[in-house]
Design a protein around this motif. Structure first.
Motif, short mmCIF file in Angstrom:
data_model
loop_
_atom_site.label_atom_id
_atom_site.label_comp_id
_atom_site.label_asym_id
_atom_site.label_seq_id
_atom_site.Cartn_x
_atom_site.Cartn_y
_atom_site.Cartn_z
N PRO A 58 0.80 -1.23 0.00
CA PRO A 58 0.00 0.00 0.00
C PRO A 58 0.83 1.28 0.00
O PRO A 58 0.87 2.01 0.99
CB PRO A 58 -0.83 -0.13 1.28
CG PRO A 58 0.03 -0.92 2.20
CD PRO A 58 0.80 -1.89 1.31
N THR A 59 1.49 1.56 -1.09
CA THR A 59 2.21 2.82 -1.21
C THR A 59 1.20 3.95 -1.41
O THR A 59 0.04 3.72 -1.80
CB THR A 59 3.16 2.81 -2.42
OG1 THR A 59 2.39 2.64 -3.61
CG2 THR A 59 4.18 1.69 -2.31
N LYS A 60 1.63 5.18 -1.17
CA LYS A 60 0.75 6.33 -1.40
C LYS A 60 0.23 6.32 -2.83
O LYS A 60 -0.96 6.50 -3.08
CB LYS A 60 1.51 7.63 -1.11
CG LYS A 60 0.70 8.88 -1.40
CD LYS A 60 1.53 10.13 -1.15
CE LYS A 60 0.76 11.38 -1.54
NZ LYS A 60 1.57 12.60 -1.34
N ARG A 61 1.13 6.11 -3.78
CA ARG A 61 0.76 6.11 -5.20
C ARG A 61 -0.27 5.02 -5.51
O ARG A 61 -1.24 5.25 -6.23
CB ARG A 61 2.00 5.93 -6.06
CG ARG A 61 1.69 5.88 -7.55
CD ARG A 61 2.94 5.85 -8.36
NE ARG A 61 3.62 7.14 -8.19
CZ ARG A 61 4.71 7.50 -8.82
NH1 ARG A 61 5.28 6.69 -9.67
NH2 ARG A 61 5.25 8.68 -8.61
N LYS A 62 -0.06 3.82 -4.94
CA LYS A 62 -0.96 2.70 -5.22
C LYS A 62 -2.33 2.93 -4.57
O LYS A 62 -3.36 2.60 -5.15
CB LYS A 62 -0.36 1.39 -4.75
CG LYS A 62 -1.15 0.18 -5.26
CD LYS A 62 -0.33 -1.08 -5.18
CE LYS A 62 0.75 -0.98 -6.21
NZ LYS A 62 1.42 -2.21 -6.53
#
Length: 92
Positions: A58-62
């Motif tokens: 769960p990256t910010k971008r994803k």
């Protein structure tokens, strides 16, 4: 309603970091089961982002891209659900 049912479920335990949590993944998987069994969400329309080695990280971008996808695929009459379990913070 009778429309499509889609969900985005995010759980971040912050393993190995200061402030590590222990129940966020469980929250996500319990919610996934609930949405499928009680509300009829198809598993194929539930996106899971958790910080383990088995799922999309769960990256910010994803997270943002997944939210945008959830919204862009929805039309009147659909059900869209977002769940987040983890620390919160304020960004300017």
């Amino acid at each position: 309603g009778n429309g499509a049912r889609r969900a985005l479920l995010v759980g971040i335990n912050y393993r190995g970091q200061n402030g590590e949590l222990s129940g966020c993944h469980n929250d996500v998987f319990n919610m996934k089961t609930y949405l499928m069994n009680v509300h009829g969400f198809p598993e194929s329309d539930i996106t899971v982002l958790v910080d383990d080695t088995s799922h999309a990280y769960p990256t910010k971008r994803k997270i943002i891209a997944s939210l945008e996808s959830l919204v862009s695929r929805s039309v009147s009459g659909d059900s869209a659900y977002f769940h987040y379990s983890g620390h919160g913070g304020l960004l300017d």
